[in-house]
Design a protein around this motif. Structure first.
Motif, short mmCIF file in Angstrom:
data_model
loop_
_atom_site.label_atom_id
_atom_site.label_comp_id
_atom_site.label_asym_id
_atom_site.label_seq_id
_atom_site.Cartn_x
_atom_site.Cartn_y
_atom_site.Cartn_z
N ARG B 132 0.83 -1.21 0.00
CA ARG B 132 0.00 0.00 0.00
C ARG B 132 0.86 1.26 0.00
N VAL B 133 1.99 1.23 0.75
CA VAL B 133 2.89 2.38 0.77
C VAL B 133 3.44 2.61 -0.64
N ALA B 136 0.75 3.97 -2.94
CA ALA B 136 0.42 5.36 -2.60
C ALA B 136 1.49 6.30 -3.18
N ASN B 137 2.77 5.91 -3.08
CA ASN B 137 3.84 6.75 -3.60
C ASN B 137 3.85 6.75 -5.13
#
Lengths: 304, 177
Positions: B132-133, B136-137
């Motif tokens: 997810r990180v 998101a980036n």
């Protein structure tokens, strides 16, 4: 908690009716006193005005005595009974609040300074293995201004009023995390902090953590959905602080106080229902946090 | 003279904006790279936990261990596609372990085995967070290079691919005790 004999609902309703009657008398006397004061200083003379002031003060004392008496005699009994049904080893102190060091030492990311703290309805207990402490808190900011004549004026502004809840699940948490609600004005800009994949969450909360990964680890999609829902029900700005040593602080600036009797135009059953609803709001939060497995640091435990 | 100053100031403003925008792209690229590295760390942890689990099971899981060692090659600096491939392969191994464990009650009742399964579950949660990180980036980067007027400075920069998660992934990894 004061050691009171347990009273039946009929006796409590009778006391409530007495306090309601006393409250009405107090209001009548205070209003009458106010009118006499006004008429006295305008038309009837100084003596009449002073008598009016005395009546006004007497009325206010009766009002305060009636509402405080209702809380002590009736409210405490009902609240204590409701709390004991839900929490173990519960302690309820209606006129106490959380220690001031909690506010000063827990960085909740408030957008205001706090100079004075008051509160009420302190509760401590155990709910399904979680140690909880909570109270209504009123945080005040004090400012000093100087007028054109050089005189200093002190002004107190209430910047936070609502519930402050501390949950200790007895386990270390996986990370430090801070959520503070953004102001409506700057929310849309969503500047700064960690951004999740939920735009709604990013606009509502400023997220701070040691690492983006830690924040995402705790803020699962389900957790974010729950926090948004809890915030909507809370009726005010929500601030959350997850401390790695194991405590979760939740402060909701709703402008409301818990376990208040209101206007006394009610009965014991309605008050009980109201208080149970307020307690359930708190237990729902604790139940939901408990379900989040990623909240806890699996490599260590505070217990044993 | 005044016109010259106005032109100079305008050029300076545009230059500052351009430098800030290009640096912004670079910062986002670095964050995506860091996030990719996070996925690598999470996958490596999952790989290690799976290996330990199979070592514990020894004779029960020889086939799964052979598969892990020959098919899945974890190394530093893997691309997103390689990481996705490794993740899929580990899902298959984890699923196979579960099926094998179901057949041997003595294995399932082993405390060490159960602890390792919990460790694998935790590794999977960290992998989800890392994914997810990363996404998101990547989303922030792709948006930045696509939005006008910053897109004028994007040059040859291309959108990055997301790290996809298969729908069945969570079912496979949810361990029942």
């Amino acid at each position: 908690m004061a050691a009171n004999t347990k009273l039946s609902d009929e006796e409590l309703n009778r006391i409530l009716a007495e306090k309601r009657s006393a409250l009405r008398k107090g209001i009548f006397i205070a209003v009458g006193g106010g009118i006499v004061t006004l008429l006295g200083f305008l038309y009837l003379g100084m003596f009449a005005g002073l008598c009016g002031i005395a009546l006004l003060i007497w009325g206010i004392i009766k009002i305060t005595s009636a509402t405080r008496g209702a809380k002590n005699a009736v409210g405490v009994q009902i609240v204590t009974a409701a709390l004991q049904e839900v929490f173990d080893e519960v302690e309820y102190l209606p006129h106490s609040h959380l220690d001031e060091s909690v506010v000063y030492n827990t960085d909740m990311g408030f957008p205001f300074d706090v100079d004075k703290i008051t509160g009420s309805d302190y509760v401590r207990g155990n709910y399904r293995g979680a140690e909880i402490e909570m109270s209504d808190m009123r945080l005040i900011n004090i400012t000093y201004t100087t007028d054109s004549k050089g005189r200093s004026h002190r002004q107190e502004t209430t910047v936070f009023e609502g519930l402050w809840l501390i949950c200790d699940f007895g386990k270390a948490l996986s990370a430090d995390l801070r959520l503070s609600e953004r102001s409506a004005l700057f929310g849309k800009l969503a500047i700064g902090g960690i951004k999740t994949e939920s735009e709604a969450f990013n606009q509502r909360f400023h997220i701070q953590s040691q690492s983006q990964h830690d924040a995402f680890y705790i803020l699962t999609p389900h957790m974010m959905e729950y926090i948004l829902s809890m915030d909507a029900k809370g009726g005010g700005d929500t601030y959350m602080r997850f401390l790695k040593e194991g405590k979760v602080h939740i402060a909701i600036n709703s402008g409301r106080n818990a376990f208040e009797m209101g206007s006394l135009n009610t009965d014991v059953a309605a008050l009980r229902q109201k208080f149970v609803g307020e307690i359930r709001y708190v237990t729902d939060i604790i139940d939901e946090l408990r379900l989040v497995d990623t909240l806890y640091d699996g490599s260590s435990s505070k217990t044993e | 003279m005044e016109i010259l100053w106005i032109v100079f100031i305008l050029v300076a403003i545009v230059a500052i904006w351009a430098i800030g925008t290009v640096n912004g792209f670079k910062r986002k690229e670095i964050k995506v790279e860091e996030a990719r590295s996070g996925i690598e760390v999470a996958l490596t942890k999952r790989y290690d936990m799976l290996t330990k689990l199979m070592d514990t099971a020894k004779g029960y899981m020889t086939h799964e261990k052979d598969t892990m060692e020959t098919v899945i090659k974890m190394r530093r600096g893997m691309s997103v596609d390689e990481l996705q491939q490794a993740s899929k392969q580990m899902d298959a191994v984890a699923s196979s372990i579960q099926v094998t464990a179901e057949a041997y009650p003595e294995l399932r009742s082993s405390e060490v085995f159960n602890q390792l399964q919990r460790g694998i579950w935790d590794a999977e949660e960290h992998l989800q967070a890392a994914r997810r990180v990363y996404n998101a980036n990547v989303s922030a980067y792709n948006t930045a290079i696509a939005m006008a007027p910053a897109s004028l400075l994007a040059g040859g920069r291309q959108s990055m691919a997301f790290f996809e998660a298969e729908a069945h992934k969570r079912e496979d990894v949810k361990i029942s005790f």
